[in-house]
Motif scaffolding. Structure first.
Motif, PDB file in Angstrom:
ATOM      1  N   GLY A   9       0.716  -1.161  -0.018  1.00  0.00           N
ATOM      2  CA  GLY A   9      -0.050  -0.028   0.076  1.00  0.00           C
ATOM      3  C   GLY A   9       0.757   1.304  -0.040  1.00  0.00           C
ATOM      4  O   GLY A   9       2.038   1.055  -0.419  1.00  0.00           O
ATOM      5  N   GLN A  86      -2.088  -1.454  -4.007  1.00  0.00           N
ATOM      6  CA  GLN A  86      -2.964  -0.758  -4.128  1.00  0.00           C
ATOM      7  C   GLN A  86      -2.313   0.829  -4.943  1.00  0.00           C
ATOM      8  O   GLN A  86      -3.145   1.562  -5.225  1.00  0.00           O
ATOM      9  CB  GLN A  86      -3.520  -0.313  -2.786  1.00  0.00           C
ATOM     10  CG  GLN A  86      -4.110  -1.416  -2.079  1.00  0.00           C
ATOM     11  CD  GLN A  86      -4.502  -1.232  -0.741  1.00  0.00           C
ATOM     12  OE1 GLN A  86      -5.250  -0.479  -0.423  1.00  0.00           O
ATOM     13  NE2 GLN A  86      -4.060  -1.835   0.160  1.00  0.00           N
ATOM     14  N   THR A 170       0.127  -0.831   4.393  1.00  0.00           N
ATOM     15  CA  THR A 170      -1.184  -0.397   4.247  1.00  0.00           C
ATOM     16  C   THR A 170      -1.946  -1.201   5.508  1.00  0.00           C
ATOM     17  O   THR A 170      -1.408  -1.887   6.130  1.00  0.00           O
ATOM     18  CB  THR A 170      -1.693  -1.485   2.873  1.00  0.00           C
ATOM     19  OG1 THR A 170      -3.363  -1.111   3.142  1.00  0.00           O
ATOM     20  CG2 THR A 170      -1.324  -3.021   3.046  1.00  0.00           C
TER      21      THR A 170
END
Length: 230
Positions: A9, A86, A170
């Motif tokens: 992330g 992501q 993340t």
């Protein structure tokens, strides 16, 4: 060869100088995220949205993969590695990772707004009036709020095959991406790398926490995993 799946992330790229997606006040680089990351925002002010992502694309050219990216790329010499990110930057690829799935799209690509939604490699600016061969305006190849995540099914299938799962950078609090951890085989170890981990050892089976940022925690973890091969 064992399969390692990595879920990365914003914290993964933060060590390279890329700001995280949104600040605590709900702004992204001073903009309401819904104005620059939603279909409605694009419909209302396409020039603002295009320039916002043009700035992100220019910034991307000024940063480089950090030690965490390079460590993950080096894992491919010892394991089958699949990265599900992501992030919309290309730092994993620039570090040398060869199997990367971008859940939320890619800054270096553009997408047609026409029915085909064709995708094109596009590293430069996207301006109003730039069109695909069929004559439709190009937009950033980014999954905005309110849009489906087309690669989520693929990501779930990959996670379900993990012999080892690594989550880095993340909070795994934002769905649907956060749900991927539940596809991990129960017996597979899970490593969580984050300087402010929001999970506890009892939250998931086989969980080990490294309370470090990506650029320091991942090289440590990679050395640990490689040692298990010898």
């Amino acid at each position: 060869m064992k399969k390692i799946v990595v879920l990365s992330g914003a914290g993964m790229s933060a060590d390279s100088g890329i700001k995280t997606f949104r600040d605590a006040d709900g702004l992204w680089e001073g903009h309401d995220v819904m104005e620059v990351a939603s279909p409605g925002g694009f419909a209302r002010n396409p020039e603002l949205v295009l320039e916002f992502y043009n700035q992100r694309r220019r910034q991307l050219r000024e940063v480089a993969p950090n030690a965490g990216h390079l460590a993950l790329a080096g894992l491919e010499a010892h394991f089958e590695v699949e990265i599900i990110t992501q992030n919309v930057d290309d730092l994993h690829e620039r570090a040398g990772s060869t199997r990367v799935t971008h859940l939320h799209g890619e800054l270096i690509k553009a997408r047609s707004t026409g029915p085909s939604q064709d995708i094109f490699l596009h590293r430069g600016d996207i301006c109003l009036g730039d069109t695909c061969p069929a004559g439709y305006q190009l937009r950033p190849h980014i999954v905005w709020f309110g849009e489906e995540v087309p690669l989520l099914g693929k990501a779930a299938a990959v996670t379900a095959q993990a012999d080892i799962l690594i989550i880095v950078g993340t909070s795994m609090q934002v769905y649907p991406a956060a749900g991927l951890v539940h596809y991990k085989p129960k017996a597979s170890p899970l490593y969580f790398v984050d300087p402010r981990p929001n999970v506890m050892p009892g939250d998931f089976s086989g969980l080990e926490i490294l309370a470090e940022k990506a650029s320091t925690g991942l090289p440590t973890l990679v050395r640990q995993l490689v040692r298990t091969m010898t």
